[in-house]
Each structure stands twice: as structure tokens, then as C-alpha cells.
Design an enzyme around this catalytic site. Structure first.
Site, PDB file in Angstrom:
ATOM      1  N   THR A   1      32.387  61.028  44.216  1.00 10.23           N
ATOM      2  CA  THR A   1      31.771  61.879  45.255  1.00 10.23           C
ATOM      3  C   THR A   1      30.268  61.663  45.356  1.00 10.23           C
ATOM      4  O   THR A   1      29.652  62.085  46.329  1.00 10.23           O
ATOM      5  CB  THR A   1      32.008  63.358  44.925  1.00 10.23           C
ATOM      6  OG1 THR A   1      31.334  63.641  43.687  1.00 10.23           O
ATOM      7  CG2 THR A   1      33.492  63.676  44.806  1.00 10.23           C
TER       8      THR A   1
ATOM      9  N   ASP B   1      19.706  49.578  38.473  1.00 10.86           N
ATOM     10  CA  ASP B   1      19.959  50.832  37.760  1.00 10.86           C
ATOM     11  C   ASP B   1      18.795  51.092  36.809  1.00 10.86           C
ATOM     12  O   ASP B   1      18.636  50.409  35.797  1.00 10.86           O
ATOM     13  CB  ASP B   1      21.286  50.739  36.988  1.00 10.86           C
ATOM     14  CG  ASP B   1      21.668  52.092  36.392  1.00 10.86           C
ATOM     15  OD1 ASP B   1      20.862  52.638  35.596  1.00 10.86           O
ATOM     16  OD2 ASP B   1      22.730  52.612  36.730  1.00 10.86           O
TER      17      ASP B   1
ATOM     18  N   ASP C   1      19.642  51.812  33.046  1.00  7.25           N
ATOM     19  CA  ASP C   1      20.072  50.596  32.332  1.00  7.25           C
ATOM     20  C   ASP C   1      18.891  49.675  32.072  1.00  7.25           C
ATOM     21  O   ASP C   1      18.804  49.046  31.009  1.00  7.25           O
ATOM     22  CB  ASP C   1      21.128  49.843  33.154  1.00  7.25           C
ATOM     23  CG  ASP C   1      22.516  50.464  33.002  1.00  7.25           C
ATOM     24  OD1 ASP C   1      22.741  51.178  31.997  1.00  7.25           O
ATOM     25  OD2 ASP C   1      23.351  50.241  33.877  1.00  7.25           O
TER      26      ASP C   1
ATOM     27  N   ARG D   1      26.031  61.346  38.090  1.00  7.13           N
ATOM     28  CA  ARG D   1      26.641  61.299  39.420  1.00  7.13           C
ATOM     29  C   ARG D   1      28.124  61.061  39.291  1.00  7.13           C
ATOM     30  O   ARG D   1      28.539  60.073  38.672  1.00  7.13           O
ATOM     31  CB  ARG D   1      26.024  60.152  40.236  1.00  7.13           C
ATOM     32  CG  ARG D   1      24.622  60.414  40.648  1.00  7.13           C
ATOM     33  CD  ARG D   1      24.236  59.587  41.829  1.00  7.13           C
ATOM     34  NE  ARG D   1      24.209  58.146  41.555  1.00  7.13           N
ATOM     35  CZ  ARG D   1      23.849  57.241  42.445  1.00  7.13           C
ATOM     36  NH1 ARG D   1      23.496  57.610  43.648  1.00  7.13           N
ATOM     37  NH2 ARG D   1      23.833  55.968  42.139  1.00  7.13           N
TER      38      ARG D   1
HETATM   39  N1  URA Z   1      19.921  55.202  40.447  1.00  6.50           N
HETATM   40  C1  URA Z   1      19.403  54.034  40.044  1.00  6.50           C
HETATM   41  O1  URA Z   1      19.099  53.865  38.872  1.00  6.50           O
HETATM   42  N2  URA Z   1      19.199  53.064  40.951  1.00  6.50           N
HETATM   43  C2  URA Z   1      19.521  53.215  42.252  1.00  6.50           C
HETATM   44  O2  URA Z   1      19.313  52.279  43.031  1.00  6.50           O
HETATM   45  C3  URA Z   1      20.070  54.441  42.658  1.00  6.50           C
HETATM   46  C4  URA Z   1      20.248  55.420  41.736  1.00  6.50           C
END
Ligand code: URA
Length: 209
Positions: A108, A200, A203, A104
Site C-alpha cells: 500500500t 534507497d 541501504d 512502508r
Molecule cells: N526512500 C528512499 O530511500 N529512496 C527513495 O527514492 C524513496 C524512498
């Protein structure tokens, strides 16, 4: 929401609580995600086509069901999608796997493709695109666009948590593609993260933070 299936089996809801909990370790997180992918995959694959083959039981000859034709292709959106792969491959070891790499753009939030590899015969397979998070919906839409570029007709999307905003984006683009999720959470934050969410996912699967 039409074409959105919330998989709310008690086992799935139980495991999702531990995914959400920030105290859950990387190893536990990976294990739970694999378990959830198996429980959810069971439901996503409910309508996979089957065909009959002749076998012989210890008692007599019979015809019995096996998965039909070319079978399944799982398309993982890198990198977090890989957290769902192992469990699904345990369910269907003959499935082939495609990968699509999208990151991402932090400003943007639009997905940028950096990798794409699909099996050559993907058009003849039932495809399940997987990503634990359907957040803004842009990556999911881009992944389904690419799958459809390959003339795939049977495609579904599997995630663990979806946002209402992302689901709207997804359904505007691909209203005919069923989405399977364990939860529709409250909202996105300003950075495109789901609230309350699980953080995330990449992660937490790979221990990179
Ligand atoms: N990607 C993620 O890993 N967590 C989110 O909350 C949104 C996108």
C-alpha cells in the site's frame, strides 16, 4: 511551490551529485550526507529564536546572542533520518532528539509506525523533522501528525530530495509546515522510489544492500 525552500547553494548541489552517483561508497555516502545536513541545517535554523546574555570579553562587558529558551529538537524518521542527525547535532550539540520509526507497507506504501520516542518537553522546542527522502509524502505527513499531537507549534521538515507527488501530499496535509530540500526531482516510480533520486537512502547509509 509555496513554503518549499530549495537550498541550491553550489556546495549543496556539488555534494548532491556525489550522493546520487551509484559509485559512491557507503563511507563516502555517510560523510557527504553529514556534510549536507550541516550546510542545509545552517539555513533551516536561520530563524531560531535567540536571546541576549551578559558576557565579558577581554576588553569589556557586553550583551551577546545565544539560542533562546528550550532550544531545538531534531526528530529523525528511522532509519534514514539518522543519516542527517550527526551533522545537525554538531551544529547544535544541546538539541534533543526524537525518533519515529515508520516502515512502508510494500503493497500500500502506507507508513506503519513501530517506534515513537519524543523528549517530554518537545512542545516548547523548535522541531526539525528529518528524512533524506520525501517520496510518497506519507511518512513525512505521519511524522508531522505525531509531532503536532505533542502540541508542537514550531516545526519544519528537512529532506535532501523531494518528489513533486510527495510535496503535493505533504502540502495538502500540512500547508503551514516549511519544507527544506536540496532538489525536487522528476517523479516517483511504481514502487515509491524517487527518479532520478539517490536510491534507497537507508541501504546506502548503512551498506545493507
Ligand atoms: N526512500 C528512499 O530511500 N529512496 C527513495 O527514492 C524513496 C524512498
Amino acid at each position: 511551490m509555496k513554503n518549499v525552500h530549495i537550498l541550491d547553494h553550489p556546495l549543496i548541489r556539488h555534494k548532491l551529485t556525489f550522493l546520487r552517483d551509484k559509485r559512491t561508497s557507503t563511507k563516502e555516502f555517510r560523510d557527504i550526507m553529514r556534510e549536507m545536513s550541516m550546510l542545509m541545517g545552517y539555513e533551516v535554523m536561520r530563524n531560531l529564536p535567540t536571546e541576549q546574555v551578559e558576557i565579558e570579553t577581554p576588553m569589556e562587558i557586553m550583551r551577546s546572542d545565544v539560542l533562546a529558551g528550550q532550544g531545538l529538537c531534531i526528530v529523525s524518521i528511522l532509519r534514514a533520518g539518522n543519516g542527517l542527525l550527526d551533522g545537525l547535532l554538531q551544529l547544535v550539540p544541546t538539541a534533543s532528539v526524537g525518533h519515529i520509526g515508520l516502515y512502508r507497507d510494500p503493497d500500500t506504501l502506507i507508513p506503519v509506525e513501530y517506534y515513537l520516542k519524543f523528549p517530554e518537553d518537545v512542545a516548547s522546542r523548535s522541531v526539525i523533522v528529518v528524512d533524506p527522502m520525501l517520496a510518497t509524502g506519507h511518512s513525512a505527513v505521519a511524522a508531522i501528525d505525531r509531532v503536532r499531537d505533542m502540541d508542537v507549534t514550531d516545526v519544519k521538515f528537512l529532506c535532501i530530495v523531494a518528489s513533486p507527488e510527495g510535496l503535493r501530499v505533504f502540502q495538502d496535509a500540512h500547508p503551514d509546515v516549511p519544507v527544506y530540500t536540496a532538489s525536487i526531482d522528476r517523479q516517483l516510480d511504481d514502487h515509491g522510489y524517487i527518479l532520478p533520486g539517490i536510491g534507497d537512502a537507508g541501504d546506502r547509509i548503512y551498506g545493507t544492500k
